[in-house]
Write a protein that holds these residues in place. Structure first.
Motif, PDB file in Angstrom:
ATOM      1  N   ASP A 208       2.446   4.402  10.198  1.00 27.54           N
ATOM      2  CA  ASP A 208       1.951   3.062  10.506  1.00 27.54           C
ATOM      3  C   ASP A 208       2.112   2.767  11.991  1.00 27.54           C
ATOM      4  OD1 ASP A 208       1.185   0.455  10.625  1.00 27.54           O
ATOM      5  OD2 ASP A 208       2.705  -0.323   9.255  1.00 27.54           O
ATOM      6  N   ARG A 234       2.079  -1.937   5.428  1.00 28.20           N
ATOM      7  CA  ARG A 234       1.049  -1.936   4.388  1.00 28.20           C
ATOM      8  C   ARG A 234       0.193  -0.674   4.514  1.00 28.20           C
ATOM      9  NH1 ARG A 234      -1.325  -8.064   4.885  1.00 28.20           N
ATOM     10  NH2 ARG A 234      -2.171  -7.622   2.822  1.00 28.20           N
ATOM     11  N   ALA A 235       0.722   0.324   5.232  1.00 25.86           N
ATOM     12  CA  ALA A 235      -0.059   1.520   5.566  1.00 25.86           C
ATOM     13  C   ALA A 235       0.018   2.585   4.475  1.00 25.86           C
ATOM     14  CB  ALA A 235       0.419   2.094   6.902  1.00 25.86           C
ATOM     15  N   SER A 239      -1.564  -0.909  -0.272  1.00 28.13           N
ATOM     16  CA  SER A 239      -1.372  -1.995   0.691  1.00 28.13           C
ATOM     17  C   SER A 239      -0.233  -2.943   0.288  1.00 28.13           C
ATOM     18  CB  SER A 239      -2.687  -2.759   0.877  1.00 28.13           C
ATOM     19  OG  SER A 239      -2.596  -3.704   1.908  1.00 28.13           O
ATOM     20  N   ASP A 240      -0.559  -4.204   0.025  1.00 23.24           N
ATOM     21  CA  ASP A 240       0.461  -5.214  -0.246  1.00 23.24           C
ATOM     22  C   ASP A 240       1.221  -4.928  -1.538  1.00 23.24           C
ATOM     23  OD1 ASP A 240       1.748  -7.600   0.651  1.00 23.24           O
ATOM     24  OD2 ASP A 240       0.739  -8.717  -0.932  1.00 23.24           O
ATOM     25  N   ARG A 243       3.806  -2.509  -0.764  1.00 18.77           N
ATOM     26  CA  ARG A 243       4.821  -3.184   0.034  1.00 18.77           C
ATOM     27  C   ARG A 243       5.800  -3.949  -0.856  1.00 18.77           C
ATOM     28  NH1 ARG A 243       4.115  -7.547   4.883  1.00 18.77           N
ATOM     29  NH2 ARG A 243       3.398  -8.874   3.184  1.00 18.77           N
ATOM     30  N   ASP A 317      -8.798  -6.380  -5.072  1.00 17.21           N
ATOM     31  CA  ASP A 317      -9.614  -6.348  -3.855  1.00 17.21           C
ATOM     32  C   ASP A 317     -10.659  -7.459  -3.905  1.00 17.21           C
ATOM     33  OD1 ASP A 317     -10.466  -5.498  -1.387  1.00 17.21           O
ATOM     34  OD2 ASP A 317     -11.825  -3.958  -2.198  1.00 17.21           O
TER      35      ASP A 317
END
Length: 357
Positions: A208, A234-235, A239-240, A243, A317
């Motif tokens: 990241d 978030r890489a 993503s989230d 995380r 998404d």
């Protein structure tokens, strides 16, 4: 850092299919019953009053010490009774205004001013005070913020501070928030460093450039700045959602370190941990006045009694009318999750092999 293949930290938080309620109870190797009882008895009430306050053992001294270190904030919460279930909103706030230019550069936080929430979690203490359930709220949750229309949930704090954050969380979860706890970026780093770092395991490689974090899959011991990057990045593919897994893993690792003999039996480390923890917190007025009472309620809870639940999602998404990427909850499944939490019902069904024949 500890590379893959070396001694395992014992901390595991795994991902699963989207839209599923995932509960991850702690599964560390359990010590003997007597050892578990001793460990549970070494929480804040006993350990902090004896070791930090020099063995004075006085409630007055401890209460005043805590009160002098912790900031209070008006979050518009209801407070709680001495007994019974309790819901606490834990908010991690990305406050950059109190960081020096050098610190912002080192942490790769950018130089924007202002305050925004990086993490939101609801902690539910069961009515019999024997279990804690932690529910992470995705920061990209698309929801109604009272008086502000449809926005991502992490905008609530930025638009209306703790009070609006509490109202928003109450509306979407249906839970009554009794208390509010806020921790800032720099404080998180100090807490981790005071414990000598945390052990984590990443199942996938992370690269990241935004946070400067670069790890191969494997086990690592991270310092405060690295742990912050690990919890914020978030890489990775989800993503989230990934995380959230990492944030829960870091919390588990922090609990392990905080309750270990290496911390509780070391007055210097324990004092540093207590000072860094208290100094980085902002809590509602009622909790600030009765933090010793909360510690008393939690004295029989160990890491084995803490579980994590993930919000069921319908769309990971979702494209908002403003063109942003967000997530939508599975409303029916999420409502059932919070109903069961409020009722102290178990969140997982027993396996077939565990059912009586």
């Amino acid at each position: 850092m500890r590379e893959s293949g070396e001694e395992d930290s014992g901390v595991r938080v795994g991902g699963d299919a989207y839209g599923k309620v995932r509960v991850t109870p702690r599964r560390e190797r359990r010590p003997a019953r007597g050892a578990r009882s001793r460990r549970r008895g070494l929480l804040l009430v006993g350990a902090l009053s004896c070791l930090v306050l020099g063995g004075s053992g006085t409630t007055w001294a401890f209460t005043n010490y805590v009160g002098s270190q912790i900031k209070s904030v008006d979050a518009g919460v209801t407070g709680s009774q001495a007994t019974g279930a309790m819901n606490i909103l834990l908010v991690g706030v990305d406050k950059r205004d109190n960081l020096t230019r050098k610190q912002q550069n080192q942490l790769k936080l950018g130089r924007e001013s202002g305050q925004r929430t990086d993490t939101m979690m609801v902690l539910h203490l069961s009515e019999d005070h024997s279990r804690v359930t932690v529910v992470s709220l995705p920061r990209d949750t698309w929801t109604t913020i009272p008086g502000q229309g449809m926005r991502k949930i992490n905008a609530a704090y930025q638009l209306g501070g703790p009070k609006l954050a509490v109202r928003t969380v109450q509306n979407i979860t249906g839970l009554t928030i009794n208390h509010y706890v806020e921790v800032n970026v720099l404080g998180f780093i100090q807490v981790v460093d005071s414990l000598g770092g945390v052990d984590v395991c990443t199942p996938v490689a992370i690269d990241d450039p935004k946070t400067g974090l670069k790890l191969q899959a494997g086990d690592y011991s991270l310092d405060g700045a690295q742990a912050l990057s690990y919890a914020r990045t978030r890489a990775t593919a989800r993503s989230d959602l990934d995380r959230i897994d990492r944030q829960q893993q870091v919390i588990s690792a922090l609990l392990q370190r905080a309750l270990s003999g290496g911390t509780l039996a070391n007055p210097v480390r324990l004092s540093a941990f207590v000072d860094s923890t208290l100094g980085t917190l902002s809590v509602d007025d009622a909790l600030r006045r009765d933090l010793l009472g909360l510690a008393e309620q939690l004295k029989n809870v160990s890491t084995d009694d803490v579980s994590f639940a993930t919000i069921p999602l319908a769309d990971v998404d979702y494209k908002t009318p403003t063109g942003e990427s967000a997530v939508l909850w599975d409303k029916e499944a999420a409502a059932e999750l919070f109903r069961r939490i409020a009722a102290d019902d178990p969140l997982t069904e027993p396996s077939a092999s565990a059912k009586p024949t």
